[in-house]
Scaffold this motif. Structure first.
Motif, PDB file in Angstrom:
ATOM      1  N   VAL A   6      35.238   0.322  64.099  1.00 21.56           N
ATOM      2  CA  VAL A   6      35.595   1.261  63.046  1.00 21.56           C
ATOM      3  C   VAL A   6      37.106   1.517  63.046  1.00 21.56           C
ATOM      4  O   VAL A   6      37.702   1.743  64.102  1.00 21.56           O
ATOM      5  CB  VAL A   6      34.877   2.622  63.235  1.00 21.56           C
ATOM      6  CG1 VAL A   6      35.060   3.507  62.010  1.00 21.56           C
ATOM      7  CG2 VAL A   6      33.402   2.438  63.544  1.00 21.56           C
ATOM      8  N   ASP A   7      37.705   1.483  61.852  1.00 24.61           N
ATOM      9  CA  ASP A   7      39.079   1.965  61.718  1.00 24.61           C
ATOM     10  C   ASP A   7      39.054   3.482  61.605  1.00 24.61           C
ATOM     11  O   ASP A   7      38.253   4.043  60.852  1.00 24.61           O
ATOM     12  CB  ASP A   7      39.737   1.376  60.470  1.00 24.61           C
ATOM     13  CG  ASP A   7      41.048   2.061  60.148  1.00 24.61           C
ATOM     14  OD1 ASP A   7      41.968   1.984  60.982  1.00 24.61           O
ATOM     15  OD2 ASP A   7      41.131   2.699  59.077  1.00 24.61           O
ATOM     16  N   LEU A   8      39.920   4.164  62.348  1.00 20.27           N
ATOM     17  CA  LEU A   8      39.928   5.628  62.370  1.00 20.27           C
ATOM     18  C   LEU A   8      41.190   6.209  61.725  1.00 20.27           C
ATOM     19  O   LEU A   8      41.683   7.259  62.131  1.00 20.27           O
ATOM     20  CB  LEU A   8      39.792   6.123  63.814  1.00 20.27           C
ATOM     21  CG  LEU A   8      38.484   5.739  64.518  1.00 20.27           C
ATOM     22  CD1 LEU A   8      38.478   6.238  65.954  1.00 20.27           C
ATOM     23  CD2 LEU A   8      37.271   6.272  63.759  1.00 20.27           C
ATOM     24  N   SER A   9      41.678   5.534  60.697  1.00 22.26           N
ATOM     25  CA  SER A   9      42.859   6.034  59.984  1.00 22.26           C
ATOM     26  C   SER A   9      42.573   7.293  59.189  1.00 22.26           C
ATOM     27  O   SER A   9      43.506   7.915  58.661  1.00 22.26           O
ATOM     28  CB  SER A   9      43.419   4.953  59.052  1.00 22.26           C
ATOM     29  OG  SER A   9      43.843   3.819  59.771  1.00 22.26           O
ATOM     30  N   ASN A  10      41.302   7.663  59.051  1.00 26.98           N
ATOM     31  CA  ASN A  10      40.969   8.925  58.382  1.00 26.98           C
ATOM     32  C   ASN A  10      41.368  10.126  59.227  1.00 26.98           C
ATOM     33  O   ASN A  10      41.361  11.260  58.743  1.00 26.98           O
ATOM     34  CB  ASN A  10      39.480   8.989  58.049  1.00 26.98           C
ATOM     35  CG  ASN A  10      38.595   8.771  59.257  1.00 26.98           C
ATOM     36  OD1 ASN A  10      38.802   7.846  60.036  1.00 26.98           O
ATOM     37  ND2 ASN A  10      37.586   9.600  59.419  1.00 26.98           N
ATOM     38  N   PHE A  11      41.722   9.869  60.485  1.00 24.45           N
ATOM     39  CA  PHE A  11      42.287  10.912  61.339  1.00 24.45           C
ATOM     40  C   PHE A  11      43.800  10.755  61.403  1.00 24.45           C
ATOM     41  O   PHE A  11      44.316   9.642  61.495  1.00 24.45           O
ATOM     42  CB  PHE A  11      41.710  10.842  62.757  1.00 24.45           C
ATOM     43  CG  PHE A  11      40.281  11.268  62.849  1.00 24.45           C
ATOM     44  CD1 PHE A  11      39.940  12.609  62.840  1.00 24.45           C
ATOM     45  CD2 PHE A  11      39.270  10.325  62.927  1.00 24.45           C
ATOM     46  CE1 PHE A  11      38.611  13.007  62.911  1.00 24.45           C
ATOM     47  CE2 PHE A  11      37.943  10.710  62.996  1.00 24.45           C
ATOM     48  CZ  PHE A  11      37.609  12.057  62.988  1.00 24.45           C
ATOM     49  N   GLY A  12      44.496  11.884  61.345  1.00 25.75           N
ATOM     50  CA  GLY A  12      45.936  11.884  61.516  1.00 25.75           C
ATOM     51  C   GLY A  12      46.303  12.133  62.971  1.00 25.75           C
ATOM     52  O   GLY A  12      45.458  12.539  63.780  1.00 25.75           O
ATOM     53  N   LEU A  13      47.559  11.903  63.297  1.00 25.66           N
ATOM     54  CA  LEU A  13      48.016  12.049  64.678  1.00 25.66           C
ATOM     55  C   LEU A  13      49.361  12.760  64.694  1.00 25.66           C
ATOM     56  O   LEU A  13      50.350  12.254  64.153  1.00 25.66           O
ATOM     57  CB  LEU A  13      48.137  10.669  65.329  1.00 25.66           C
ATOM     58  CG  LEU A  13      48.182  10.615  66.851  1.00 25.66           C
ATOM     59  CD1 LEU A  13      46.882  11.137  67.456  1.00 25.66           C
ATOM     60  CD2 LEU A  13      48.437   9.186  67.326  1.00 25.66           C
ATOM     61  N   ILE A  14      49.396  13.948  65.293  1.00 26.50           N
ATOM     62  CA  ILE A  14      50.645  14.691  65.445  1.00 26.50           C
ATOM     63  C   ILE A  14      51.166  14.478  66.862  1.00 26.50           C
ATOM     64  O   ILE A  14      50.432  14.675  67.847  1.00 26.50           O
ATOM     65  CB  ILE A  14      50.445  16.192  65.189  1.00 26.50           C
ATOM     66  CG1 ILE A  14      49.844  16.442  63.799  1.00 26.50           C
ATOM     67  CG2 ILE A  14      51.778  16.930  65.316  1.00 26.50           C
ATOM     68  CD1 ILE A  14      49.524  17.901  63.528  1.00 26.50           C
ATOM     69  N   HIS A  15      52.427  14.100  66.969  1.00 28.81           N
ATOM     70  CA  HIS A  15      53.076  13.879  68.267  1.00 28.81           C
ATOM     71  C   HIS A  15      53.977  15.073  68.578  1.00 28.81           C
ATOM     72  O   HIS A  15      54.879  15.400  67.804  1.00 28.81           O
ATOM     73  CB  HIS A  15      53.893  12.587  68.210  1.00 28.81           C
ATOM     74  CG  HIS A  15      54.653  12.290  69.461  1.00 28.81           C
ATOM     75  ND1 HIS A  15      55.845  11.609  69.481  1.00 28.81           N
ATOM     76  CD2 HIS A  15      54.378  12.588  70.754  1.00 28.81           C
ATOM     77  CE1 HIS A  15      56.276  11.493  70.718  1.00 28.81           C
ATOM     78  NE2 HIS A  15      55.407  12.084  71.515  1.00 28.81           N
ATOM     79  N   PHE A  16      53.709  15.742  69.684  1.00 27.68           N
ATOM     80  CA  PHE A  16      54.524  16.857  70.150  1.00 27.68           C
ATOM     81  C   PHE A  16      55.321  16.417  71.372  1.00 27.68           C
ATOM     82  O   PHE A  16      54.780  15.774  72.276  1.00 27.68           O
ATOM     83  CB  PHE A  16      53.648  18.048  70.553  1.00 27.68           C
ATOM     84  CG  PHE A  16      52.823  18.631  69.444  1.00 27.68           C
ATOM     85  CD1 PHE A  16      53.320  19.640  68.635  1.00 27.68           C
ATOM     86  CD2 PHE A  16      51.529  18.174  69.206  1.00 27.68           C
ATOM     87  CE1 PHE A  16      52.562  20.184  67.620  1.00 27.68           C
ATOM     88  CE2 PHE A  16      50.755  18.714  68.197  1.00 27.68           C
ATOM     89  CZ  PHE A  16      51.271  19.721  67.392  1.00 27.68           C
ATOM     90  N   SER A  17      56.579  16.804  71.426  1.00 29.02           N
ATOM     91  CA  SER A  17      57.398  16.483  72.594  1.00 29.02           C
ATOM     92  C   SER A  17      58.458  17.558  72.782  1.00 29.02           C
ATOM     93  O   SER A  17      58.675  18.403  71.915  1.00 29.02           O
ATOM     94  CB  SER A  17      58.058  15.103  72.425  1.00 29.02           C
ATOM     95  OG  SER A  17      58.886  15.092  71.277  1.00 29.02           O
ATOM     96  N   GLY A  18      59.112  17.525  73.946  1.00 25.13           N
ATOM     97  CA  GLY A  18      60.163  18.498  74.223  1.00 25.13           C
ATOM     98  C   GLY A  18      59.915  19.257  75.510  1.00 25.13           C
ATOM     99  O   GLY A  18      58.793  19.322  76.011  1.00 25.13           O
TER     100      GLY A  18
END
Length: 348
Positions: free
Chosen positions: A41-53
């Protein structure tokens, strides 16, 4: 969806609408495959937020319901982000990568922009950065009896996690165990276009609704725009599945959520149900019982067609209505809900 990745999937006969893979062949066959075979399954229907710092751990710990101190390089967490009234705006899976100064939050793509904007408002002068990594990291789901073996054939000499929310990081990407026999690969586009063809030799590519069905059967809800601010975490069983911590410090809604846990009696819970309907069952649909007459006794959280017929769904329902008897979809003349067993026990 990454446009290069979209074109790649279309070469494998994917039908894609609004960044979601609808199917590769046909819905009915693929749903049967999800029940009996190993699927891809492609899961591009979910977004991904990257937190750093430098201050990202402190910042997120003060915003989210989960305890980020329990996240390490081998363990992810379920969690949610709430209003000051304790109502869920979004739920997610969150994990760390290189160190505790870097986190990835996976949530529905339809909520990513609004949640990113809201969290950004509270960063102020904190040493925290927030970026959308939805297109730079491809997510691939694989589920079924052969899932673990097929991943091990590609990611050589690794010990895959076998407990839910276990995660491992390799040069080719990260592998997250979502459930027994169900894994998610998080990787770059370059690696994804090499991994997918190998997996597709022995796993059947299917639409994202098949993954949705597996999530429903696992009792894991996904808050969508139509169900935002409808539930506190305990209503969707996050106190059971680990999406909320009662031992951490303050976060938006913490006082109300804690008060409900320790002083109140929870009147609504999430149940796994089947609805024998030929019409689509949708998130946000209202439920009714004879005891409450015209007043709603619950709401559909997620729903998808069932391989056994009708629709399988997660529904938040008043516990006394469940105990009293029949519950109906949309109105008292609608189909009655069949209550099914969740894969975990609810508190009595």
């Amino acid at each position: 969806m990454n446009p290069v990745w979209q074109a790649f999937l279309q070469e494998y006969n994917a039908t894609i609408e609004k960044g979601h893979v609808i199917h590769f062949r046909d819905d009915v066959t693929e749903l049967k495959n999800a029940q009996t075979d190993t699927i891809l399954v492609d899961l591009s229907n979910f977004g991904l937020i990257h937190f750093s710092g430098e201050e990202v751990l402190t910042f997120l710990q003060g915003q989210l319901t989960c305890d980020l101190r329990k996240i390490d390089h081998q363990t992810a967490q379920y969690g949610s982000y709430c209003t000051p009234k304790g109502r869920i705006l979004a739920n997610f899976i969150i994990w760390s990568h290189a160190d505790h100064n870097e986190y990835f939050m996976q949530l529905p793509s339809t909520l990513l922009e609004a949640i990113s904007k809201r969290l950004s408002m509270y960063i102020l002068r904190a040493k925290v950065r927030l970026n959308d990594s939805s297109d730079s990291l491809i997510r691939i789901g694989i589920a079924g009896n052969k899932a673990k073996l097929l991943i091990e054939e590609i990611f050589h000499s690794i010990a895959l996690p076998i407990s839910p929310l276990g995660i491992i990081h390799t040069e080719q990407g990260s592998i997250l165990c979502q459930d027994i026999n169900r894994y998610e690969i998080i990787t770059t586009l370059d690696h994804a276009v090499m991994i997918w063809p190998h997996l597709a030799l022995k796993a059947i590519p299917v639409g994202t609704f098949c993954w949705d069905w597996l999530e429903i059967k696992a009792g894991i809800p996904v808050i969508l725009p139509m169900t935002q601010e409808q539930f506190i975490p305990q209503m969707v069983n996050f106190d059971v599945t680990g999406g909320v911590s009662f031992q951490k410090g303050c976060y938006p809604g913490q006082e109300i959520i804690a008060r409900t846990q320790y002083l109140g009696k929870l009147k609504r819970r999430m149940y796994l149900v089947n609805i024998a309907s030929s019409q689509p069952v949708m998130a946000g649909d209202q439920l009714f019982s004879a005891e409450l007459s015209e007043q709603s006794c619950g709401m559909i959280v997620n729903a998808t067609p069932s391989p056994e017929g009708g629709f399988d769904a997660l529904a938040v329902i008043q516990t006394n209505s469940v105990e009293a008897g029949k519950i109906f979809w949309k109105n008292l003349e609608g189909p009655a809900l069949q209550i099914l067993s969740l894969p975990y026990l609810l508190p009595q």
